[in-house]
Design a protein around this motif. Structure first.
Motif, mmCIF file in Angstrom:
data_model
loop_
_atom_site.group_PDB
_atom_site.id
_atom_site.type_symbol
_atom_site.label_atom_id
_atom_site.label_comp_id
_atom_site.label_asym_id
_atom_site.label_seq_id
_atom_site.Cartn_x
_atom_site.Cartn_y
_atom_site.Cartn_z
ATOM 1 N N LEU A 46 0.516 -7.163 2.612
ATOM 2 C CA LEU A 46 0.619 -7.815 1.302
ATOM 3 C C LEU A 46 0.662 -6.801 0.168
ATOM 4 O O LEU A 46 1.488 -6.882 -0.735
ATOM 5 C CB LEU A 46 -0.600 -8.740 1.143
ATOM 6 N N LEU A 47 -0.215 -5.794 0.240
ATOM 7 C CA LEU A 47 -0.285 -4.815 -0.846
ATOM 8 C C LEU A 47 1.040 -4.061 -0.962
ATOM 9 O O LEU A 47 1.579 -3.900 -2.047
ATOM 10 C CB LEU A 47 -1.427 -3.827 -0.592
ATOM 11 N N HIS A 50 3.666 -6.351 -2.543
ATOM 12 C CA HIS A 50 3.490 -6.524 -3.995
ATOM 13 C C HIS A 50 3.785 -5.227 -4.728
ATOM 14 O O HIS A 50 4.344 -5.216 -5.818
ATOM 15 C CB HIS A 50 2.066 -6.980 -4.286
ATOM 16 N N ARG A 51 3.403 -4.096 -4.103
ATOM 17 C CA ARG A 51 3.624 -2.821 -4.772
ATOM 18 C C ARG A 51 5.107 -2.549 -4.961
ATOM 19 O O ARG A 51 5.523 -2.009 -5.988
ATOM 20 C CB ARG A 51 2.964 -1.699 -3.949
ATOM 21 N N MET A 54 5.991 -4.473 -7.959
ATOM 22 C CA MET A 54 5.371 -3.869 -9.151
ATOM 23 C C MET A 54 6.092 -2.582 -9.551
ATOM 24 O O MET A 54 6.297 -2.291 -10.719
ATOM 25 C CB MET A 54 3.893 -3.541 -8.870
ATOM 26 N N ASP A 55 6.504 -1.800 -8.547
ATOM 27 C CA ASP A 55 7.211 -0.548 -8.861
ATOM 28 C C ASP A 55 8.509 -0.837 -9.613
ATOM 29 O O ASP A 55 8.860 -0.150 -10.559
ATOM 30 C CB ASP A 55 7.538 0.214 -7.569
ATOM 31 N N LYS A 58 7.729 -1.673 -13.156
ATOM 32 C CA LYS A 58 6.843 -0.731 -13.867
ATOM 33 C C LYS A 58 7.305 -0.495 -15.302
ATOM 34 O O LYS A 58 6.523 -0.610 -16.255
ATOM 35 C CB LYS A 58 6.826 0.599 -13.093
ATOM 36 N N PHE A 61 6.646 -3.306 -17.635
ATOM 37 C CA PHE A 61 5.255 -3.495 -18.051
ATOM 38 C C PHE A 61 4.951 -2.691 -19.303
ATOM 39 O O PHE A 61 4.091 -3.041 -20.090
ATOM 40 C CB PHE A 61 4.285 -3.069 -16.937
ATOM 41 N N ALA A 67 2.176 -9.966 -18.038
ATOM 42 C CA ALA A 67 1.451 -10.284 -16.796
ATOM 43 C C ALA A 67 2.406 -10.954 -15.820
ATOM 44 O O ALA A 67 3.304 -11.683 -16.232
ATOM 45 C CB ALA A 67 0.311 -11.237 -17.119
ATOM 46 N N VAL A 68 2.198 -10.663 -14.550
ATOM 47 C CA VAL A 68 2.994 -11.388 -13.547
ATOM 48 C C VAL A 68 2.074 -11.915 -12.467
ATOM 49 O O VAL A 68 1.040 -11.329 -12.183
ATOM 50 C CB VAL A 68 4.049 -10.480 -12.861
ATOM 51 N N GLN A 69 2.480 -13.045 -11.930
ATOM 52 C CA GLN A 69 1.814 -13.595 -10.751
ATOM 53 C C GLN A 69 2.874 -13.498 -9.648
ATOM 54 O O GLN A 69 3.969 -14.025 -9.804
ATOM 55 C CB GLN A 69 1.450 -15.052 -11.022
ATOM 56 N N ILE A 70 2.554 -12.780 -8.599
ATOM 57 C CA ILE A 70 3.596 -12.500 -7.593
ATOM 58 C C ILE A 70 3.292 -13.212 -6.287
ATOM 59 O O ILE A 70 2.148 -13.276 -5.848
ATOM 60 C CB ILE A 70 3.665 -10.982 -7.316
ATOM 61 N N LYS A 71 4.353 -13.742 -5.708
ATOM 62 C CA LYS A 71 4.264 -14.301 -4.346
ATOM 63 C C LYS A 71 5.437 -13.683 -3.592
ATOM 64 O O LYS A 71 6.576 -13.779 -4.045
ATOM 65 C CB LYS A 71 4.404 -15.825 -4.415
ATOM 66 N N THR A 72 5.147 -13.019 -2.470
ATOM 67 C CA THR A 72 6.246 -12.423 -1.706
ATOM 68 C C THR A 72 6.261 -13.033 -0.303
ATOM 69 O O THR A 72 5.213 -13.414 0.223
ATOM 70 C CB THR A 72 6.021 -10.898 -1.550
ATOM 71 N N ILE B 8 -3.601 -9.807 -18.906
ATOM 72 C CA ILE B 8 -4.289 -9.007 -17.875
ATOM 73 C C ILE B 8 -3.882 -7.558 -17.989
ATOM 74 O O ILE B 8 -4.357 -6.709 -17.337
ATOM 75 C CB ILE B 8 -3.957 -9.486 -16.438
ATOM 76 N N LEU B 9 -2.884 -7.312 -18.828
ATOM 77 C CA LEU B 9 -2.418 -5.929 -18.820
ATOM 78 C C LEU B 9 -2.553 -5.368 -20.217
ATOM 79 O O LEU B 9 -2.313 -6.067 -21.182
ATOM 80 C CB LEU B 9 -0.934 -5.925 -18.426
ATOM 81 N N TRP B 94 -0.691 1.232 -9.391
ATOM 82 C CA TRP B 94 -0.768 -0.221 -9.607
ATOM 83 C C TRP B 94 -0.956 -0.434 -11.094
ATOM 84 O O TRP B 94 -1.937 -0.010 -11.659
ATOM 85 C CB TRP B 94 -1.950 -0.780 -8.804
ATOM 86 N N PRO B 95 -0.004 -1.083 -11.768
ATOM 87 C CA PRO B 95 0.015 -1.056 -13.224
ATOM 88 C C PRO B 95 -0.859 -2.088 -13.919
ATOM 89 O O PRO B 95 -0.836 -2.170 -15.144
ATOM 90 C CB PRO B 95 1.488 -1.337 -13.544
ATOM 91 N N VAL B 107 -7.402 -2.822 -2.535
ATOM 92 C CA VAL B 107 -7.033 -4.011 -1.762
ATOM 93 C C VAL B 107 -5.919 -4.736 -2.491
ATOM 94 O O VAL B 107 -4.954 -5.185 -1.899
ATOM 95 C CB VAL B 107 -8.260 -4.930 -1.587
ATOM 96 N N ASP B 111 -3.509 -11.565 -7.559
ATOM 97 C CA ASP B 111 -2.672 -12.367 -6.658
ATOM 98 C C ASP B 111 -3.069 -12.162 -5.205
ATOM 99 O O ASP B 111 -3.238 -13.099 -4.442
ATOM 100 C CB ASP B 111 -1.197 -11.944 -6.805
ATOM 101 N N ILE B 112 -3.232 -10.878 -4.854
ATOM 102 C CA ILE B 112 -3.541 -10.578 -3.449
ATOM 103 C C ILE B 112 -4.934 -11.099 -3.109
ATOM 104 O O ILE B 112 -5.159 -11.688 -2.053
ATOM 105 C CB ILE B 112 -3.419 -9.061 -3.211
ATOM 106 N N GLU B 115 -4.628 -14.797 -2.534
ATOM 107 C CA GLU B 115 -3.917 -15.127 -1.295
ATOM 108 C C GLU B 115 -4.795 -14.804 -0.082
ATOM 109 O O GLU B 115 -4.930 -15.615 0.838
ATOM 110 C CB GLU B 115 -2.608 -14.332 -1.237
#
Lengths: 81, 129
Positions: A46-47, A50-51, A54-55, A58, A61, A67-72, B8-9, B94-95, B107, B111-112, B115
């Motif tokens: 998962l990390l 999401h990374r 996020m990259d 970047k 941002f 802000a984002v809420q992510i679902k992958t 949040i940012l 991680w931004p 971790v 979001d994570i 989940e």
């Protein structure tokens, strides 16, 4: 173009097979919910998934995206969900 | 700090005004400081504000989840230290905040955390501690 659509476009450009669904969390188009389905996530935890997203975002941002809420998920999971 | 609960940012850090705490720790000292902070307990949450008064919706949500896990955890208010706030983003690539660390490893963000909690994986992870 607002941050929401720019985020979607950036992801689609970086992950060509991605299905990207965006929705505006707060009406201000800079707190965005993002669902990204792609087979590049296969075998990644998962990390790491999401990374990847996020990259790609970047730069955004540091601009207007707050802000984002992510679902992958993989494309297969997207089809069955 | 805007009162928007979803903020949040942080934006680009504004230049330190008079009286604002100017971070002294730079470079490797900062790395050492971050290293010790992320390892100061098994479970460490870097958040905006503190559990009693979280300064953003996602940070509050993360605390709420951790409170249900029945395990002690430490928090660090990144609003109190501009260097850690910037340095941690590079350190973990991680931004955003909050950021949850278990045994010094990132971790993930809100979001994570949600989940993993929904799928019972957070409890599994904490049970190994």
């Amino acid at each position: 173009m607002d941050p929401m659509n720019r985020a979607k476009e950036l992801i689609e450009r970086q992950i060509p097979d991605a299905i990207v669904e965006v929705s505006d969390l707060t009406g201000t188009r800079d707190h965005v919910s993002l669902l990204v389905a792609s087979d590049v996530f296969k075998g990644k935890n998962l990390l790491e998934q999401h990374r990847m997203v996020m990259d790609i975002l970047k730069e955004e941002f540091s601009q207007e995206l707050h802000a984002v809420q992510i679902k992958t998920m993989t494309k297969e999971k997207r089809m069955n969900s | 700090m805007s009162d928007n609960p979803f903020q949040i940012l942080d934006d680009q850090p504004s230049p330190p005004q008079l009286g604002e705490e100017i971070g002294e720790t730079q470079g490797s000292d900062l790395q050492k400081k971050i290293q010790s902070l992320t390892n100061c307990a098994d479970i460490v949450l870097f958040m905006k504000g503190n559990p009693q008064s979280p300064q953003c919706g996602f940070s509050a949500n993360a605390v709420g989840i951790l409170n249900q896990m029945g395990k002690p955890f430490k928090t660090f208010d990144i609003l109190s230290d501009i260097d850690v706030r910037q340095g941690l983003k590079e350190y973990s690539n991680w931004p955003t905040y909050p950021q949850l660390y278990v045994k010094g490893e990132l971790v993930g963000g809100n979001d994570i955390l949600m989940e993993m909690h929904r799928e019972g994986n957070l409890q599994k992870l904490f049970d190994t501690l």
